[in-house]
Design a protein around this motif. Structure first.
Motif, PDB file in Angstrom:
ATOM      1  N   SER A 155     -12.230 -29.515  20.907  1.00 16.36           N
ATOM      2  CA  SER A 155     -12.145 -30.753  21.689  1.00 16.36           C
ATOM      3  C   SER A 155     -11.465 -30.394  23.015  1.00 16.36           C
ATOM      4  CB  SER A 155     -11.293 -31.771  20.931  1.00 16.36           C
ATOM      5  OG  SER A 155     -10.012 -31.229  20.717  1.00 16.36           O
ATOM      6  N   PRO A 156     -11.551 -31.252  24.025  1.00 15.36           N
ATOM      7  CA  PRO A 156     -10.965 -30.868  25.321  1.00 15.36           C
ATOM      8  C   PRO A 156      -9.493 -30.421  25.247  1.00 15.36           C
ATOM      9  CG  PRO A 156     -12.366 -32.745  25.613  1.00 15.36           C
ATOM     10  CD  PRO A 156     -12.314 -32.489  24.127  1.00 15.36           C
ATOM     11  N   TYR A 157      -8.667 -31.097  24.466  1.00 11.55           N
ATOM     12  CA  TYR A 157      -7.272 -30.659  24.341  1.00 11.55           C
ATOM     13  C   TYR A 157      -7.168 -29.332  23.581  1.00 11.55           C
ATOM     14  CZ  TYR A 157      -4.333 -34.582  25.929  1.00 11.55           C
ATOM     15  OH  TYR A 157      -3.643 -35.515  26.664  1.00 11.55           O
ATOM     16  N   LEU A 171     -13.117 -25.248  32.134  1.00  8.24           N
ATOM     17  CA  LEU A 171     -12.989 -26.697  32.216  1.00  8.24           C
ATOM     18  C   LEU A 171     -11.730 -27.021  33.017  1.00  8.24           C
ATOM     19  CD1 LEU A 171     -14.707 -28.882  30.736  1.00  8.24           C
ATOM     20  CD2 LEU A 171     -12.938 -28.914  28.979  1.00  8.24           C
ATOM     21  N   VAL A 174      -7.925 -27.693  31.537  1.00  7.27           N
ATOM     22  CA  VAL A 174      -7.861 -27.338  30.119  1.00  7.27           C
ATOM     23  C   VAL A 174      -6.527 -26.694  29.740  1.00  7.27           C
ATOM     24  CG1 VAL A 174      -8.908 -25.028  30.175  1.00  7.27           C
ATOM     25  CG2 VAL A 174      -9.327 -26.513  28.226  1.00  7.27           C
TER      26      VAL A 174
END
Ligand code: PMP
Length: 467
Positions: A155-157, A171, A174
């Motif tokens: 996931s992004p985190y 990203l 990130v």
């Protein structure tokens, strides 16, 4: 013999082998894991066995990536799920449901001390996302530490926490508030490699048993330096660690390291998160949770994979004080721990207890490691054999002295040959040169022996033209 719940497909139900490959090529996104030259299409499974489109049987030594903890289509889990599907699939967390409450009681009973609050989610990434949020809300700090070789999710985190170069995308943001600390890897790590060379057999199994080993101290000192000089905002919220690194290649940390790291993080105002996504539920054999093998109690534990034997289920367990931080806003997910998932989760706990799978993990795992250690004596390319219980890694090397990873084509050849001979291994590590053995915990000694024999044969057959 054929499985109880599976069957040999006489003809395809649905698409042909060729059609399946075509669909994959034309319509599935191309981010899926590298597969075999001759890809595998699996139709059915039973316990530790998988069956392909021609009814060929494979011993599943990867368990759907350490997920099928008690066995494919385990009859008791199947039954629990089908009974629940007849009653109620889903309700929202706004209402209560007895299964969810029964499951919460059962799960938290597995934890020591104040770890008695649980939030159910759907995947390991989500569990770690939530743990990051809890840590930041609870401490009021932002910085989070993880290891360079860690895998904590996509996931992004969690993509930021996952520091393994194979899994990184460019990203923006990130890395916000994240620090990636030196991986305390006793075999390939910067200090590990040299500090552990005094061991008579060059294996990190030995390194594991030495408290205060030089490599452990070096990594710990580096961590202290990070706290002094390298925190992005100067205040730590949490440090995350897998109890044994999974995707990173079954990397075990020097004894005592995590316990000292947890104390250091707490002394600096942060909390410690154990990622038990791969190492929980008896997999390591000696304990139910991997962190117990490191002699410390984390503040948050995240779990997924083996918790549901393949059903989408994950959880975060923490103390009531830390859980209270979530009261600052509504935090919500639709499916987590719904009645079906809870029914599966309860059945998985029942089966682990009734069939004594943790003990089996230790017993068969120890036997397995012994067989693999013999391969290490026989073959130069088997550089390291490590792990515990049924969480095992076999690191293949081109040069044993230098510990250089075996060239990828040679690794792939061995890996695929094992498949053709009926055994599915996983792969991992920074260079994809670690065979990963994390089967359903119901395997027996005969299965372990078969897998070791197949690996020996695959290595032998791959040697002449490669060495
Ligand atoms: N943590 C660890 C240790 C994992 O191995 C994984 C998955 N490989 C994750 C988190 C992420 O879990 P998921 O794929 O369910 O999001």
């Amino acid at each position: 013999e054929m499985p109880e719940c599976g069957h040999r497909p006489a003809a395809y139900e649905g698409s042909s082998y060729e059609q399946i490959l075509k669909t994959r090529r034309d319509h599935l996104t191309p981010n899926l894991l590298a597969h075999f030259k001759k890809p595998l299409v699996i139709h059915t499974g039973h316990m530790q066995w998988l069956y392909d489109h021609e009814g060929r049987r494979y011993l599943d030594m990867f368990g759907g990536i350490v997920t099928v903890s008690v066995g494919h289509c385990h009859p008791k889990v199947n039954q629990a799920l089908s009974e629940q599907t007849a009653k109620l699939w889903h309700t929202t967390n706004i209402y209560m449901h007895p299964k969810i409450h029964e499951y919460a009681e059962r799960l938290v009973a597995k934890f020591p001390g104040k770890l008695k609050s649980v939030c159910f989610v759907n995947s390991g990434s989500e569990a770690n996302d939530l743990a990051m949020l809890m840590a930041r809300l609870h401490t009021g700090n932002q910085d989070i530490l993880s290891f360079r070789n860690a895998y904590h999710g996509m996931s992004p985190y969690t993509m930021g926490l996952t520091a393994h170069s194979t899994w990184r995308f460019p990203l923006p943001g990130v890395n916000n508030g994240l620090v990636h600390v030196m991986n305390p890897d006793p075999y390939q790590g910067i200090w590990g490699g040299s500090a552990c060379r005094d061991s008579p057999v060059q294996t990190t199994r030995d390194c594991q048993c030495r408290e205060g080993c030089q490599a452990g101290d070096a990594y710990y000192n580096e961590l202290e330096e990070t706290f002094k000089y390298s925190l992005p905002r100067g205040k730590v919220a949490a440090m995350f660690a897998e109890s044994i690194q999974g995707v990173g290649g079954t990397v075990q940390f020097p004894k005592g390291y995590l316990k000292r790291a947890a104390a250091l993080v707490r002394a600096n105002g942060g909390i410690f998160v154990a990622d038990e996504v791969q190492t929980g539920f008896g997999r390591t054999g000696d304990h139910f949770w991997g962190f117990e093998g490191h002699d410390y109690v984390p503040d948050i534990v995240t779990m997924a994979k083996g918790i549901g034997n393949g059903f989408p289920l994950a959880a975060v367990v923490t103390t009531p004080e830390i859980a209270a931080s979530l009261g600052q806003a509504l935090h919500f997910n639709t499916y987590g721990g719904n009645p079906m998932a809870s029914a599966v989760g309860i059945a998985v706990l029942d089966v682990i207890e009734e069939e004594q799978l943790q003990r089996n993990s230790l017993e068969v795992g120890t036997y397995f490691l012994k067989g693999l250690a013999e391969l290490q004596q026989r073959f130069e390319i088997v550089g390291d054999v490590r792990g515990k219980g049924l969480m095992i890694g076999v690191e293949l090397v081109g040069n044993r002295e230098k510990r250089t990873p075996l060239a990828t084509p040679h690794v792939l050849e061995i890996w695929e040959k094992c498949k053709d001979l009926g055994v599915l291994f996983g792969r991992g590590g920074l260079h994809g040169n670690v065979l990963r053995i994390k089967p359903p915990m119901c395997i027996n000694r005969a299965d372990a022996k078969f897998a070791v024999d197949v690996l020996a044969r695959a290595i032998t057959e791959s040697l002449p033209k490669n060495s």
